[in-house]
Design an enzyme around this catalytic site. Structure first.
Site, short mmCIF file in Angstrom:
data_model
loop_
_atom_site.label_atom_id
_atom_site.label_comp_id
_atom_site.label_asym_id
_atom_site.label_seq_id
_atom_site.Cartn_x
_atom_site.Cartn_y
_atom_site.Cartn_z
N LYS A 73 -9.81 -0.10 -2.29
CA LYS A 73 -9.73 -0.47 -0.89
C LYS A 73 -10.19 0.73 -0.08
O LYS A 73 -9.56 1.79 -0.11
CB LYS A 73 -8.31 -0.87 -0.51
CG LYS A 73 -8.13 -1.19 0.99
CD LYS A 73 -6.70 -1.62 1.28
CE LYS A 73 -6.45 -1.78 2.77
NZ LYS A 73 -5.07 -2.23 3.07
N LYS B 165 -6.58 3.11 -2.98
CA LYS B 165 -6.98 3.06 -1.57
C LYS B 165 -7.32 4.47 -1.13
O LYS B 165 -6.59 5.42 -1.43
CB LYS B 165 -5.84 2.47 -0.74
CG LYS B 165 -6.12 2.38 0.76
CD LYS B 165 -4.94 1.72 1.46
CE LYS B 165 -5.07 1.78 2.97
NZ LYS B 165 -3.92 1.14 3.66
N ASP C 152 0.87 -1.17 0.00
CA ASP C 152 0.00 0.00 0.00
C ASP C 152 0.91 1.23 0.00
O ASP C 152 1.54 1.55 1.02
CB ASP C 152 -0.90 0.01 1.23
CG ASP C 152 -1.94 -1.10 1.21
OD1 ASP C 152 -1.80 -2.05 0.41
OD2 ASP C 152 -2.89 -1.03 2.01
#
Length: 212
Positions: A176, A151, A90
């Site tokens: 996400k 994300k 991430d």
């Protein structure tokens, strides 16, 4: 959505500055008990990989939480995390450069990271700090770089995931939703808006609220 359907969509997370090795082991134990993934700080990836079951998905963060590391440092950290056993990364986008209009350098940084590893890369765009046009630009940059997910948030800015942000990001890549998702209903709201994954430190609480 039942517990066993929702669990694989959750990255059970511990990323605070006071996170200890014991905290990481607890998150892994909880995740494996419920069938979730985990997201842990990069310094703990080797120990997490050794402790966890071989089929447990371990994510970690790069450039966290502000994304302002030198591009070469972020790339090196990504490679190190991959070599240490991370299954997913991430990566925090450089919000300042994005807001300054330096889209080419933002994209190039992401390209270098994506091309340096052979595991999925989620780009954290920190939507709470971006206008809607800037969120579109960030999403376009991440997609152009070959990223696998967008994300919403680090969870360390003023705001977290919103329905509107998830809907926007989902126009570009799988999403996400992270930041402020603490209950089953909140998780389902994000999934209904288009999220494919949920990032939360409250993974167990979310699943306890789900039908079994």
């Amino acid at each position: 959505m039942k517990q066993d359907e929702l669990a694989p969509m959750i990255d059970h997370t511990v990323l605070g500055p006071e996170t200890t090795p014991a905290d990481v082991r607890t998150v892994i134990d909880d995740a494996e008990s419920w069938g979730m993934n985990v997201c842990v700080p990069p310094c703990y990836v080797p120990a997490a990989r050794e402790y966890a079951h071989s089929d447990t998905t371990i994510a970690t963060v790069i450039g966290f939480p502000h994304g302002q590391n030198a591009p070469a440092a972020k790339q090196a950290a990504a490679v190190q995390a991959w070599e240490d056993g991370a299954d997913e990364l991430d990566v925090v986008i450089n919000v300042g450069r994005l807001k300054a209009g330096e889209t080419e350098s933002v994209t190039a940084e992401l390209v270098d990271i994506v091309e340096a590893v052979s595991i999925p890369v989620k780009v954290i765009v920190e939507t709470a700090l971006l206008s809607e046009p800037e969120t579109h630009v960030a999403s376009e940059a991440a997609k152009a770089a070959g990223s696998d997910y967008l994300k919403t948030s680090t969870g360390f800015a003023a705001g977290g995931a919103t329905v509107e942000d998830v809907e926007l990001l989902a126009e570009y890549l799988p999403v996400k939703a992270s930041g402020g998702v603490g209950t089953y209903q909140e998780a389902m709201t994000m999934i209904e808006a288009g999220a494919d994954r949920i990032g939360a430190s409250s993974g167990v609480a979310i699943l306890e609220g789900a039908p079994d």
